[in-house]
Design a protein around this motif. Structure first.
Motif, PDB file in Angstrom:
ATOM      1  N   LEU A  14       0.823  -1.210   0.000  1.00  0.00           N
ATOM      2  CA  LEU A  14       0.000   0.000   0.000  1.00  0.00           C
ATOM      3  C   LEU A  14       0.857   1.261   0.000  1.00  0.00           C
ATOM      4  CD1 LEU A  14      -2.843  -0.989   2.506  1.00  0.00           C
ATOM      5  CD2 LEU A  14      -3.065  -0.616   0.039  1.00  0.00           C
ATOM      6  N   LEU A  15       1.910   1.271   0.803  1.00  0.00           N
ATOM      7  CA  LEU A  15       2.769   2.452   0.869  1.00  0.00           C
ATOM      8  C   LEU A  15       3.553   2.638  -0.429  1.00  0.00           C
ATOM      9  CD1 LEU A  15       4.016   2.088   4.551  1.00  0.00           C
ATOM     10  CD2 LEU A  15       2.513   3.873   3.656  1.00  0.00           C
ATOM     11  N   VAL A  16       3.976   1.549  -1.039  1.00  0.00           N
ATOM     12  CA  VAL A  16       4.650   1.666  -2.337  1.00  0.00           C
ATOM     13  C   VAL A  16       3.684   2.214  -3.381  1.00  0.00           C
ATOM     14  CG1 VAL A  16       5.693   0.351  -4.226  1.00  0.00           C
ATOM     15  CG2 VAL A  16       6.374  -0.109  -1.868  1.00  0.00           C
ATOM     16  N   ALA A  17       2.421   1.773  -3.340  1.00  0.00           N
ATOM     17  CA  ALA A  17       1.419   2.299  -4.270  1.00  0.00           C
ATOM     18  C   ALA A  17       1.206   3.793  -4.051  1.00  0.00           C
ATOM     19  CB  ALA A  17       0.106   1.537  -4.111  1.00  0.00           C
ATOM     20  N   ALA A  18       1.123   4.214  -2.782  1.00  0.00           N
ATOM     21  CA  ALA A  18       0.952   5.643  -2.485  1.00  0.00           C
ATOM     22  C   ALA A  18       2.146   6.444  -2.981  1.00  0.00           C
ATOM     23  CB  ALA A  18       0.764   5.842  -0.980  1.00  0.00           C
ATOM     24  N   LEU A  19       3.346   5.872  -2.829  1.00  0.00           N
ATOM     25  CA  LEU A  19       4.542   6.551  -3.337  1.00  0.00           C
ATOM     26  C   LEU A  19       4.516   6.609  -4.865  1.00  0.00           C
ATOM     27  CD1 LEU A  19       7.296   7.817  -2.693  1.00  0.00           C
ATOM     28  CD2 LEU A  19       8.280   5.513  -2.745  1.00  0.00           C
ATOM     29  N   ALA A  20       4.010   5.546  -5.489  1.00  0.00           N
ATOM     30  CA  ALA A  20       3.945   5.517  -6.951  1.00  0.00           C
ATOM     31  C   ALA A  20       2.996   6.581  -7.488  1.00  0.00           C
ATOM     32  CB  ALA A  20       3.501   4.133  -7.423  1.00  0.00           C
ATOM     33  N   VAL A  21       1.922   6.889  -6.756  1.00  0.00           N
ATOM     34  CA  VAL A  21       1.011   7.958  -7.175  1.00  0.00           C
ATOM     35  C   VAL A  21       1.757   9.283  -7.237  1.00  0.00           C
ATOM     36  CG1 VAL A  21      -0.968   9.348  -6.460  1.00  0.00           C
ATOM     37  CG2 VAL A  21      -1.107   6.861  -6.368  1.00  0.00           C
ATOM     38  N   GLN A  22       2.534   9.591  -6.191  1.00  0.00           N
ATOM     39  CA  GLN A  22       3.260  10.860  -6.160  1.00  0.00           C
ATOM     40  C   GLN A  22       4.327  10.917  -7.256  1.00  0.00           C
ATOM     41  OE1 GLN A  22       4.610  11.929  -2.215  1.00  0.00           O
ATOM     42  NE2 GLN A  22       2.934  10.823  -1.255  1.00  0.00           N
ATOM     43  N   VAL A  23       5.070   9.819  -7.408  1.00  0.00           N
ATOM     44  CA  VAL A  23       6.105   9.793  -8.450  1.00  0.00           C
ATOM     45  C   VAL A  23       5.465   9.885  -9.828  1.00  0.00           C
ATOM     46  CG1 VAL A  23       7.941   8.398  -9.475  1.00  0.00           C
ATOM     47  CG2 VAL A  23       7.710   8.516  -6.993  1.00  0.00           C
ATOM     48  N   GLY A  24       4.363   9.169 -10.023  1.00  0.00           N
ATOM     49  CA  GLY A  24       3.692   9.173 -11.314  1.00  0.00           C
ATOM     50  C   GLY A  24       3.180  10.542 -11.710  1.00  0.00           C
ATOM     51  N   ARG A  25       2.712  11.307 -10.754  1.00  0.00           N
ATOM     52  CA  ARG A  25       2.240  12.654 -11.066  1.00  0.00           C
ATOM     53  C   ARG A  25       3.371  13.550 -11.530  1.00  0.00           C
ATOM     54  NH1 ARG A  25      -1.287  14.891  -6.228  1.00  0.00           N
ATOM     55  NH2 ARG A  25      -0.363  16.777  -7.079  1.00  0.00           N
ATOM     56  N   HIS A  26       4.584  13.266 -11.084  1.00  0.00           N
ATOM     57  CA  HIS A  26       5.715  14.110 -11.455  1.00  0.00           C
ATOM     58  C   HIS A  26       6.377  13.675 -12.754  1.00  0.00           C
ATOM     59  CE1 HIS A  26       5.471  15.388  -7.197  1.00  0.00           C
ATOM     60  NE2 HIS A  26       6.041  16.488  -7.641  1.00  0.00           N
ATOM     61  N   VAL A  27       6.362  12.385 -13.073  1.00  0.00           N
ATOM     62  CA  VAL A  27       7.155  11.909 -14.205  1.00  0.00           C
ATOM     63  C   VAL A  27       6.315  11.358 -15.349  1.00  0.00           C
ATOM     64  CG1 VAL A  27       9.086  11.370 -12.678  1.00  0.00           C
ATOM     65  CG2 VAL A  27       7.445   9.569 -13.249  1.00  0.00           C
ATOM     66  N   THR A  28       4.990  11.276 -15.182  1.00  0.00           N
ATOM     67  CA  THR A  28       4.139  10.772 -16.263  1.00  0.00           C
ATOM     68  C   THR A  28       2.956  11.716 -16.457  1.00  0.00           C
ATOM     69  OG1 THR A  28       2.547   9.460 -14.967  1.00  0.00           O
ATOM     70  CG2 THR A  28       4.693   8.446 -15.442  1.00  0.00           C
ATOM     71  N   PRO A  29       2.301  11.643 -17.610  1.00  0.00           N
ATOM     72  CA  PRO A  29       1.097  12.450 -17.832  1.00  0.00           C
ATOM     73  C   PRO A  29      -0.160  11.801 -17.258  1.00  0.00           C
ATOM     74  CG  PRO A  29       1.655  11.271 -19.838  1.00  0.00           C
ATOM     75  CD  PRO A  29       2.743  10.955 -18.845  1.00  0.00           C
ATOM     76  N   VAL A  72      -7.908   7.638 -12.610  1.00  0.00           N
ATOM     77  CA  VAL A  72      -7.991   6.181 -12.554  1.00  0.00           C
ATOM     78  C   VAL A  72      -6.796   5.505 -13.228  1.00  0.00           C
ATOM     79  CG1 VAL A  72      -9.355   4.171 -13.245  1.00  0.00           C
ATOM     80  CG2 VAL A  72     -10.498   6.204 -12.336  1.00  0.00           C
ATOM     81  N   PRO A  73      -6.339   5.960 -14.408  1.00  0.00           N
ATOM     82  CA  PRO A  73      -5.153   5.303 -14.997  1.00  0.00           C
ATOM     83  C   PRO A  73      -3.934   5.341 -14.082  1.00  0.00           C
ATOM     84  CG  PRO A  73      -6.267   6.634 -16.645  1.00  0.00           C
ATOM     85  CD  PRO A  73      -6.911   6.956 -15.336  1.00  0.00           C
ATOM     86  N   LEU A  74      -3.717   6.464 -13.419  1.00  0.00           N
ATOM     87  CA  LEU A  74      -2.577   6.549 -12.506  1.00  0.00           C
ATOM     88  C   LEU A  74      -2.780   5.618 -11.312  1.00  0.00           C
ATOM     89  CD1 LEU A  74       0.080   7.730 -11.570  1.00  0.00           C
ATOM     90  CD2 LEU A  74      -1.153   9.712 -10.666  1.00  0.00           C
ATOM     91  N   LEU A  75      -4.013   5.516 -10.808  1.00  0.00           N
ATOM     92  CA  LEU A  75      -4.283   4.608  -9.697  1.00  0.00           C
ATOM     93  C   LEU A  75      -4.008   3.160 -10.087  1.00  0.00           C
ATOM     94  CD1 LEU A  75      -7.532   5.982  -8.002  1.00  0.00           C
ATOM     95  CD2 LEU A  75      -5.247   5.837  -7.017  1.00  0.00           C
ATOM     96  N   LEU A  76      -4.410   2.785 -11.304  1.00  0.00           N
ATOM     97  CA  LEU A  76      -4.167   1.417 -11.744  1.00  0.00           C
ATOM     98  C   LEU A  76      -2.678   1.117 -11.821  1.00  0.00           C
ATOM     99  CD1 LEU A  76      -6.885   1.077 -14.543  1.00  0.00           C
ATOM    100  CD2 LEU A  76      -6.912   0.081 -12.250  1.00  0.00           C
ATOM    101  N   VAL A  77      -1.905   2.058 -12.377  1.00  0.00           N
ATOM    102  CA  VAL A  77      -0.457   1.862 -12.442  1.00  0.00           C
ATOM    103  C   VAL A  77       0.138   1.782 -11.038  1.00  0.00           C
ATOM    104  CG1 VAL A  77       1.713   2.930 -13.154  1.00  0.00           C
ATOM    105  CG2 VAL A  77      -0.239   2.934 -14.712  1.00  0.00           C
ATOM    106  N   ALA A  78      -0.369   2.622 -10.128  1.00  0.00           N
ATOM    107  CA  ALA A  78       0.141   2.611  -8.754  1.00  0.00           C
ATOM    108  C   ALA A  78      -0.179   1.293  -8.057  1.00  0.00           C
ATOM    109  CB  ALA A  78      -0.457   3.781  -7.979  1.00  0.00           C
TER     110      ALA A  78
END
Length: 681
Positions: A107-122, A126-132
């Motif tokens: 869960l914490l890695v997923a939460a971190l992936a949301v923050q990283v994804g917002r900075h490095v991906t468009p 929901v798409p970002l949540l799925l990737v996270a």
């Protein structure tokens, strides 16, 4: 005879002490992993934003002890909560404990992936949540199968300590937590100069073009008190701020120096400023908002009440929601900056009621900003010359006032940019500017009533403007490039003592000129070098403007008074009476119940109508919003955003409302002008 085969002795049972030691080490390792991940997900992003926003703590009047307590809460509480959840799972056995810990890591890695994804991906939503979620599952699996991820996390557990150290010792906010110094040298008198009272009112986020009519003059019909001020003062019409961010702009105005470093707007970082310069010859009555340039040795403490830990924790929680969310969000503590009303601050109504029949101040005076009330109360003649200073966050967003002074509510997630939303944002800004004009009128009336007006040096200006250009809304570099005339140019009025008639001065004024001009008029010699030029000196021969989106990195552009953008032409239906016809469609409206029990004298009206419409109503469809049978606004349905297929309309004319039950109708406007009433829910 063959010797018997050797037999290993039976394994001895694991002693309890060994099992306890291994279990203790395992729990410590899990705790360190949680510390590392929570530090990356919560502690680091929050302390990074707050560390770059010392004005957040200055605005909320936080003392060093409260800031340290907030840092402790941000660092410890989330970690303890997650670790405790994992520890409780041990009651169900070792397997349950291991599975729970792996799940928490995922869960914490997923939460971190949301923050990283917002900075490095468009990706967003929901798409970002799925990737996270996929990243979290991969992280949990890797943690379960291999030891290396756990070892890396345990080493990273030192991160929160480093984050706190950077916040307290290196970030701009460190000056607020651990202030050093108490201001610079005081100015000296210029020969036998007379020292008049000085009254300075600094407004916020006010573009010059918002005040102008088509002829380039102050629109006296909409802003009579600004026009009155211009008619008896020197209007520096080619005046520009030096930054779109108050923590840079205001120190430049009050030190006479361009922004050089990203430091806190604090007296320990700007020891040489107007308050220290005037402190030797003047009494200081200063009401600052998101700066603390006046050191304790020069200024009385603010009279407004402390806001305390409650608001710090609440606003920090909102910041975490923006940081952790999968949707686009401006992580800006400035979203929490709003002037308290005198009613919220618990101030008694002490001012006499103005004789202006168009403004129900007798029933709306509780809506007056609390610090403005304190400022007015201090405008009295004194034996010793006094500097009266107020930085008022008006007409700065959040926009909540009609021109009459009545307040209205608005959802926090209403966009300011995009189709339709920019027009609404500008309309709300202009409505709040109309109310700000009332405050200017109150200031002038109070100065005249107290006898200060003729003898005082009166300065009214703003620190910066704001762009309402589609695609470039705000005050950043995109806005500067697209609409410098809206962001940089601000109204600046200087009424000299005994000045009776107004004049216009179109010299190249930059806001580093404010302090040297005020010091010259007050008969004070500044003990430091300034970048600005006093208005008593010859004007600059160069018309170049300097603007700092970042300290030390000026952007230049040509000067010249900007042309105001045209006001939108009101739809012909606005102001007309309509009759309710048969329903032909539907819409949902928020706070519909507010129209059934309206009391204008409480100072609050349901003047912002917002809701959503079904997919059957196409984007761009015009909706006419009527109260008590009269159309107050016509707006378009905008393309869907995370809030749905929405519409919003500001009913700026409070005369549409009356006490008691009010009828709200929303009509779909057909291409031929026919109206179809929507059923509201």
């Amino acid at each position: 005879m063959a010797e018997p085969a050797s037999v290993d002795p039976p394994a001895l049972p694991d002693p309890p002490a060994g099992r306890w030691e291994r279990g203790w080490r395992a729990e410590l390792g899990r705790l360190l992993e949680i510390v590392a991940l929570v530090g990356l997900v919560v502690t680091q992003p929050l302390l990074d934003v707050l560390g770059r926003s010392p004005d957040f703590f200055l605005f909320h009047r936080a003392d060093p002890a409260e800031i340290l307590l907030l840092v402790a809460l941000v660092t410890v509480v989330p970690t303890v909560a997650v670790a405790l959840l994992g520890a409780l799972s041990r009651l169900a056995g070792r397997t349950a404990r291991a599975v729970t810990h792996t799940g928490l890591v995922g869960l914490l890695v997923a939460a971190l992936a949301v923050q990283v994804g917002r900075h490095v991906t468009p990706l967003r939503g929901v798409p970002l949540l799925l990737v996270a979620v996929l990243a979290g599952a991969a992280g949990a699996l890797a943690h379960r199968r291999w030891r290396a991820p756990g070892r890396v996390l345990r080493l990273a557990a030192a991160g929160p300590v480093a984050f706190v150290a950077l916040f307290l010792l290196v970030s701009p906010t460190s000056a607020v937590v651990l202030p050093r110094g108490d201001g610079g040298a005081a100015g000296t008198a210029q020969g036998s100069a007379v020292h008049p009272p000085v009254v300075m009112l600094i407004l916020d986020e006010l573009p010059l073009v918002s005040l102008l009519g088509p002829d380039g003059q102050i629109d006296a019909g909409r802003y009579p008190h600004f026009a009155e001020l211009a008619g008896a003062s020197t209007w520096y019409r080619n005046s520009t701020g030096v930054s779109g961010w108050t923590p840079n702009a205001l120190p430049a105005m009050l030190t006479g120096r361009y922004p050089a470093k990203p430091v806190a707007p604090h007296y320990s970082q700007y020891p040489d400023n107007i308050f220290t310069a005037f402190g030797g010859l003047y009494d200081i009555k200063a009401e600052e908002s998101i700066t603390r340039l006046c050191p304790p040795s020069r200024c009385e403490q603010p009279v407004t009440p402390e806001q305390g830990m409650g608001v710090l924790v609440r606003e920090t929680g909102k910041l975490l929601g923006r940081v952790a969310g999968p949707t686009e969000s401006t992580v800006d503590p400035e979203d929490s900056y709003r002037e308290q009303t005198r009613a919220e601050a618990g101030l008694d109504a002490a001012e006499p009621v103005p004789a202006d029949p168009k403004f129900r101040w007798d029933s709306l005076d509780d809506n007056q900003p609390a610090r403005f009330t304190s400022f007015l109360a201090g405008l009295k003649p004194t034996a010793r010359p006094t500097l009266h200073f107020l930085h008022l966050l008006m007409p700065h967003s959040p926009w909540a006032y009609l021109p009459s002074g009545a307040r209205y509510d608005a959802p926090e997630d209403l966009p300011n940019d995009g189709a339709g939303w920019v027009d609404l944002a500008r309309q709300r800004h202009l409505a709040q500017l109309g109310y700000t004009d009332r405050l200017i009128g109150e200031t002038l009336r109070t100065l005249r009533a107290s006898g200060l007006y003729d003898q005082a040096l009166v300065v009214v200006t703003a620190d910066h403007g704001v762009s309402f250009r589609p695609g470039a809304q705000g005050r950043g570099m995109d806005a500067i490039k697209a609409a410098a005339g809206e962001v940089a140019w601000v109204p600046t009025f200087v009424k000299e003592p005994r000045q009776q008639t107004g004049r216009v001065d179109d010299r190249n004024w930059e806001h580093v000129d404010l302090l040297p001009t005020v010091a010259d008029e007050a008969g004070i010699r500044l003990p430091w070098r300034v970048d600005g030029r006093s208005a008593r000196q010859a004007p600059r021969t160069d018309g170049t403007k300097h603007f700092y989106d970042r300290p030390g990195e000026p952007v230049t552009f040509a000067g010249g008074v900007p042309t105001p953008p045209p006001l939108p032409t009101p739809h012909p239906l606005v102001g007309t009476e309509v009759r309710a016809g048969p329903a032909a469609g539907s819409a949902r409206v928020a706070d519909l119940a507010a129209f059934t029990a309206t009391d204008p004298d409480t100072g609050t009206l349901p003047a912002l109508v917002w809701g959503d419409v079904p997919d059957g109503i196409p984007d761009g469809t015009l909706l006419a919003v009527a109260v008590n049978g009269r159309v107050g606004a016509v707006v378009a349905v905008v393309p869907a955003d995370p809030g749905g297929r929405r519409f919003a309309a500001l009913l700026a004319d409070d005369k549409l409302f009356h006490a008691g039950t009010n009828t709200l109708d929303v009509y779909q406007v057909a291409a031929d002008g026919a109206l179809r009433r929507l059923t509201l829910s």
